[in-house]
Design a protein around this motif. Structure first.
Motif, PDB file in Angstrom:
ATOM      1  N   PRO A 149       0.834  -1.208   0.000  1.00 22.20           N
ATOM      2  CA  PRO A 149       0.000   0.000   0.000  1.00 22.20           C
ATOM      3  C   PRO A 149       0.868   1.258   0.000  1.00 22.20           C
ATOM      4  O   PRO A 149       0.434   2.313   0.450  1.00 22.20           O
ATOM      5  CB  PRO A 149      -0.787  -0.140   1.308  1.00 22.20           C
ATOM      6  CG  PRO A 149       0.152  -0.866   2.225  1.00 22.20           C
ATOM      7  CD  PRO A 149       1.053  -1.727   1.362  1.00 22.20           C
ATOM      8  N   ILE A 150       2.099   1.129  -0.503  1.00 14.86           N
ATOM      9  CA  ILE A 150       3.039   2.260  -0.484  1.00 14.86           C
ATOM     10  C   ILE A 150       3.032   2.959  -1.841  1.00 14.86           C
ATOM     11  O   ILE A 150       3.201   2.306  -2.870  1.00 14.86           O
ATOM     12  CB  ILE A 150       4.483   1.775  -0.196  1.00 14.86           C
ATOM     13  CG1 ILE A 150       4.524   0.988   1.117  1.00 14.86           C
ATOM     14  CG2 ILE A 150       5.463   2.948  -0.166  1.00 14.86           C
ATOM     15  CD1 ILE A 150       5.798   0.177   1.295  1.00 14.86           C
ATOM     16  N   TRP A 151       2.826   4.265  -1.817  1.00 11.02           N
ATOM     17  CA  TRP A 151       2.937   5.042  -3.053  1.00 11.02           C
ATOM     18  C   TRP A 151       4.201   5.899  -2.967  1.00 11.02           C
ATOM     19  O   TRP A 151       4.706   6.170  -1.871  1.00 11.02           O
ATOM     20  CB  TRP A 151       1.699   5.923  -3.279  1.00 11.02           C
ATOM     21  CG  TRP A 151       1.378   6.848  -2.153  1.00 11.02           C
ATOM     22  CD1 TRP A 151       0.512   6.610  -1.119  1.00 11.02           C
ATOM     23  CD2 TRP A 151       1.943   8.162  -1.904  1.00 11.02           C
ATOM     24  NE1 TRP A 151       0.503   7.668  -0.248  1.00 11.02           N
ATOM     25  CE2 TRP A 151       1.368   8.640  -0.704  1.00 11.02           C
ATOM     26  CE3 TRP A 151       2.870   8.954  -2.574  1.00 11.02           C
ATOM     27  CZ2 TRP A 151       1.688   9.892  -0.166  1.00 11.02           C
ATOM     28  CZ3 TRP A 151       3.192  10.201  -2.046  1.00 11.02           C
ATOM     29  CH2 TRP A 151       2.599  10.652  -0.857  1.00 11.02           C
ATOM     30  N   GLY A 152       4.701   6.270  -4.114  1.00 15.00           N
ATOM     31  CA  GLY A 152       5.885   7.131  -4.161  1.00 15.00           C
ATOM     32  C   GLY A 152       5.710   8.152  -5.267  1.00 15.00           C
ATOM     33  O   GLY A 152       5.088   7.865  -6.294  1.00 15.00           O
ATOM     34  N   MET A 153       6.212   9.345  -5.041  1.00 14.53           N
ATOM     35  CA  MET A 153       6.157  10.384  -6.075  1.00 14.53           C
ATOM     36  C   MET A 153       7.387  11.262  -5.930  1.00 14.53           C
ATOM     37  O   MET A 153       7.879  11.440  -4.813  1.00 14.53           O
ATOM     38  CB  MET A 153       4.898  11.222  -5.900  1.00 14.53           C
ATOM     39  CG  MET A 153       4.028  11.243  -7.139  1.00 14.53           C
ATOM     40  SD  MET A 153       2.485  12.085  -6.848  1.00 14.53           S
ATOM     41  CE  MET A 153       1.466  10.831  -6.138  1.00 14.53           C
ATOM     42  N   THR A 154       7.866  11.780  -7.050  1.00 13.96           N
ATOM     43  CA  THR A 154       9.077  12.602  -6.988  1.00 13.96           C
ATOM     44  C   THR A 154       8.756  14.027  -7.413  1.00 13.96           C
ATOM     45  O   THR A 154       8.151  14.252  -8.461  1.00 13.96           O
ATOM     46  CB  THR A 154      10.167  12.010  -7.899  1.00 13.96           C
ATOM     47  OG1 THR A 154      10.352  10.650  -7.522  1.00 13.96           O
ATOM     48  CG2 THR A 154      11.488  12.735  -7.729  1.00 13.96           C
ATOM     49  N   GLU A 155       9.135  14.959  -6.560  1.00 17.18           N
ATOM     50  CA  GLU A 155       8.898  16.371  -6.862  1.00 17.18           C
ATOM     51  C   GLU A 155      10.138  17.163  -6.468  1.00 17.18           C
ATOM     52  O   GLU A 155      10.636  17.006  -5.351  1.00 17.18           O
ATOM     53  CB  GLU A 155       7.679  16.876  -6.073  1.00 17.18           C
ATOM     54  CG  GLU A 155       7.251  18.258  -6.504  1.00 17.18           C
ATOM     55  CD  GLU A 155       5.878  18.633  -5.943  1.00 17.18           C
ATOM     56  OE1 GLU A 155       5.426  17.994  -4.989  1.00 17.18           O
ATOM     57  OE2 GLU A 155       5.294  19.593  -6.484  1.00 17.18           O
TER      58      GLU A 155
END
Ligand code: NAD
Length: 357
Positions: free
Chosen positions: A126-132
């Protein structure tokens, strides 16, 4: 006696060579009639074939997944899902594609059907990742756990020889850190040890013959178990370092995991002896850190971060980031640990074997 909390994760797994044949049944079971098929540009032909198989139940193919889910990519995919009125995100590919599905699910609550074609394991978490702005953010949300996962080893035969090994090592990293996680439990320990065992036995066979479908099946089974461990219990120093190497330096994900893992395990060895015994058992008695180093090296994987594009100056930068915002780790990552952390990264940068504990 050990006290623990165990959370079951509600996902359905359809496993086996040729299991893609059950796709229509599985989409129907989700109650979906407009699946948006997500993939990377490289895997567009596979995604198109899947959309064709689904016929009217496919709302389109969106072939724009890229590594580490940049926030702009996520926003564009969310807009596309809305535009085509999708009721399911169907992610076919590796962790980058599953990650894009998760970005859509996080915002919209759409169910994800994942068809993994690497061993990254994201489909079980249930882990999401996003790069900003060069920083990778991660979080946990039950909405991003794929509802259904179809594991078909036939779809992994095309996985390049190099990525087969590094992706397998990426999966092993989830299990290895799960064995010493703060919230580990005996059920996850079983899955972790079995997952490492399955992958460690499959990888040399796949190096010799990438089309060995039984070994592909063993590797995918191992990836499922290792991914489940990541989804159920916490991450520690190894994942922190790899998130920094990926999010801040944009190093390739599976390769960075492969290089760092033996060194992170060596760093933690004295603080987690039971975990080391289990890893060693899964490697048929080889010492944990050195066994993992050789599993990668002897099967042709990279062993040095400098080969992946990291500069010598980045060693210090990554060590500082790890200390400034540490994940829980069995050997505390406190400012006093900075020299040892620098040494870990220096060895990983050079490609030296892991330090003896
Ligand atoms: P990837 O998804 O980026 O795939 C790498 C390349 O291999 C892509 O070009 C892809 O199209 C291609 N590919 C994948 N499967 C193939 C196949 N069977 N045949 C031919 N080509 C194939 O790589 P990855 O290592 O699977 O995923 C890495 C990403 O996943 C990272 O961003 C990482 O952070 C994320 N991840 C997230 C979690 C989580 O729980 N959220 C877990 C693990 C990884």
């Amino acid at each position: 006696m050990r006290s623990f909390v165990f959370n079951g994760q509600p996902s359905r797994v359809v496993f086996g060579a040729g299991s893609l044949q059950h796709l229509e049944r599985e989409v129907q079971q989700l109650g979906a009639s407009r699946a948006l098929v997500l993939c990377t540009p490289e895997q567009q032909p596979l995604a198109e074939a899947i959309a064709q198989r689904l016929g009217a139940r496919a709302a389109g193919v969106y072939p724009k997944a890229v590594m580490h889910v940049p926030v702009e990519t996520a926003n564009a995919a969310i807009a596309e899902a809305q535009r085509v009125n999708a009721d399911c995100a169907l992610a076919v590919g590796g962790g980058s594609t599953t990650g894009l599905g998760k970005a859509i699910a996080l915002q919209s609550g759409l169910p994800i059907l994942a068809i993994p074609t690497t061993y990254a394991g994201s489909e079980m978490t249930p882990i999401w990742g996003m790069t900003e702005n060069g920083l990778k953010k991660t979080g946990r949300d039950p909405r991003v756990l794929p509802r259904t996962v179809i594991y078909d080893p036939e779809l992994t035969v095309s996985l390049a020889a190099g990525l087969t090994i590094t992706s397998g090592m990426n999966a092993i990293a989830h299990a290895a850190e799960g064995l010493y996680a703060q919230d580990s439990n005996p059920v996850m320990d079983l899955m972790a040890e079995e997952g490492i065992r399955a992958l460690a036995s499959a990888l040399p066979k796949l190096r010799a013959n990438p089309a060995d479908i039984d070994a592909r099946g063993d590797a995918l089974y191992g990836a499922w178990l290792c991914g489940s461990v990541l989804g159920n219990v916490g991450m520690a120093l190894h994942h922190k370092l790899c998130h920094t190497l990926g999010g801040t330096l944009n190093l390739p994900h599976a390769e960075a995991h492969t290089v760092v893992l033996p060194h992170a395990i060596a760093f933690n060895a004295s603080a987690a002896p039971e975990a080391m015994n289990k890893i060693s058992r899964a490697l048929q008695g080889a010492p944990a850190a050195l066994g993992l180093y050789h599993l990668a090296k002897d099967n042709g994987a990279p062993t040095a971060l400098r080969e992946l594009g990291m500069t010598a100056a980045d060693v210090d930068r990554v060590a500082q980031i790890a200390v400034q915002s540490p994940y829980w780790n069995p050997r505390p990552v406190v400012p006093e640990a900075l020299p040892a952390l620098r040494e870990l990264l220096q060895r990983a940068w050079e490609g030296a074997p892991p330090a003896q504990s």
